[in-house]
Motif scaffolding. Structure first.
Motif, PDB file in Angstrom:
ATOM      1  N   ARG A   1       0.831  -1.207   0.000  1.00 31.89           N
ATOM      2  CA  ARG A   1       0.000   0.000   0.000  1.00 31.89           C
ATOM      3  C   ARG A   1       0.867   1.259   0.000  1.00 31.89           C
ATOM      4  O   ARG A   1       0.622   2.201  -0.749  1.00 31.89           O
ATOM      5  N   ILE A   2       1.877   1.295   0.849  1.00 33.18           N
ATOM      6  CA  ILE A   2       2.764   2.459   0.933  1.00 33.18           C
ATOM      7  C   ILE A   2       3.456   2.697  -0.408  1.00 33.18           C
ATOM      8  O   ILE A   2       3.444   3.813  -0.933  1.00 33.18           O
ATOM      9  N   VAL A   3       4.046   1.649  -0.988  1.00 35.21           N
ATOM     10  CA  VAL A   3       4.751   1.801  -2.268  1.00 35.21           C
ATOM     11  C   VAL A   3       3.776   2.237  -3.363  1.00 35.21           C
ATOM     12  O   VAL A   3       4.090   3.115  -4.176  1.00 35.21           O
ATOM     13  N   SER A   4       2.584   1.659  -3.383  1.00 36.01           N
ATOM     14  CA  SER A   4       1.590   2.015  -4.405  1.00 36.01           C
ATOM     15  C   SER A   4       1.150   3.470  -4.299  1.00 36.01           C
ATOM     16  O   SER A   4       1.056   4.176  -5.305  1.00 36.01           O
TER      17      SER A   4
ATOM     18  N   TYR B   1      10.598   2.616  -3.849  1.00 37.59           N
ATOM     19  CA  TYR B   1      11.098   1.263  -4.101  1.00 37.59           C
ATOM     20  C   TYR B   1      10.580   0.339  -3.010  1.00 37.59           C
ATOM     21  O   TYR B   1      10.357   0.757  -1.878  1.00 37.59           O
ATOM     22  N   ASN B   2      10.436  -0.939  -3.375  1.00 36.76           N
ATOM     23  CA  ASN B   2       9.953  -1.916  -2.404  1.00 36.76           C
ATOM     24  C   ASN B   2      11.120  -2.525  -1.641  1.00 36.76           C
ATOM     25  O   ASN B   2      12.253  -2.054  -1.720  1.00 36.76           O
TER      26      ASN B   2
ATOM     27  N   ASP C   1      11.128  -1.916   4.197  1.00 38.53           N
ATOM     28  CA  ASP C   1       9.890  -2.315   3.528  1.00 38.53           C
ATOM     29  C   ASP C   1       9.559  -1.394   2.363  1.00 38.53           C
ATOM     30  O   ASP C   1       8.968  -1.832   1.371  1.00 38.53           O
ATOM     31  N   ALA C   2       9.932  -0.124   2.454  1.00 41.15           N
ATOM     32  CA  ALA C   2       9.744   0.829   1.353  1.00 41.15           C
ATOM     33  C   ALA C   2      10.779   1.932   1.505  1.00 41.15           C
ATOM     34  O   ALA C   2      11.213   2.243   2.613  1.00 41.15           O
TER      35      ALA C   2
ATOM     36  N   PHE D   1      10.846   3.385   5.228  1.00 42.51           N
ATOM     37  CA  PHE D   1       9.655   2.875   5.904  1.00 42.51           C
ATOM     38  C   PHE D   1       9.923   1.455   6.388  1.00 42.51           C
ATOM     39  O   PHE D   1      10.440   0.633   5.628  1.00 42.51           O
ATOM     40  N   GLU D   2       9.551   1.172   7.610  1.00 41.32           N
ATOM     41  CA  GLU D   2       9.542  -0.195   8.130  1.00 41.32           C
ATOM     42  C   GLU D   2       8.155  -0.466   8.682  1.00 41.32           C
ATOM     43  O   GLU D   2       7.596   0.363   9.404  1.00 41.32           O
TER      44      GLU D   2
END
Length: 189
Positions: free
Chosen positions: A50-53, A67-68, A87-88, A109-110
């Protein structure tokens, strides 16, 4: 009775990076020690995707890109060398498409889980906050609707805890933002 405890041999940076290319799994690196990364829950995965999207929708075609968890972040301070898979990531620097490791992320992001929270809030946080290009370190709880954002305040770092659905995380360097409700949408939290 005595016994000898054998320490596993330490891996060099080159050995670790070569091993990651050949490996079917992911491993993180801490000054020669290599640690296997376990899988996450469906909610953990949904939050990261969700965050990456959401970031991709805002940053498409711009200088900064999301990036993922396949992109390694290297953290170097003197003799201290670490490699992590956040995570991102938002990265605003120049890139080459075959880059496997960056050392200049803008936002990390974690997603916290029971098995990763201690490392993400402790060891990784302390390492990430030494990165000169880092604008923010974002911790997204997978058990409750809580987002903690670490930002520079002068020479120090300070956390802000966001729980309200309408709370917004803004990233000035990247020119994007995320709301808490958007991050947690369809996760049951």
């Amino acid at each position: 009775m005595s016994f000898a405890v054998q320490n596993p041999p330490l891996a060099s940076e080159e050995e670790y990076l070569a091993g990651e290319i050949a490996s079917e799994g992911k491993h993180e690196y801490l000054n020669g020690m290599v640690y296997n990364m376990g899988g996450g829950t469906m909610r953990h995965s949904a939050l990261a995707v969700r965050i990456v999207s959401l970031l991709y929708a805002q940053l498409r075609g711009k200088r900064c890109q999301p990036y993922n968890s396949d992109l390694l972040v290297g953290v170097r301070r003197g003799n201290d060398l670490r490699f992590y898979y956040p995570d991102a990531t938002i990265h605003c620097g120049p890139v080459q498409v075959d880059t496997r490791v960056i050392e200049n992320p803008t936002v990390l992001f974690e997603v916290l889980s029971e098995s990763t929270a201690r490392t993400d809030t402790g060891e990784k946080r302390l390492a990430y906050l030494t990165i000169p290009t880092l604008e923010a370190y974002v911790l997204v709880d997978s058990a409750q609707r809580v987002v903690t954002v670490w930002r520079r305040v002068g020479e120090a770092w300070a956390p802000a805890v966001l729980t309200a659905a309408d709370a917004v995380l803004t990233f000035a360097e990247a020119g994007c933002s995320l709301s808490v409700s958007d991050i947690y949408e369809a996760t049951g939290l």
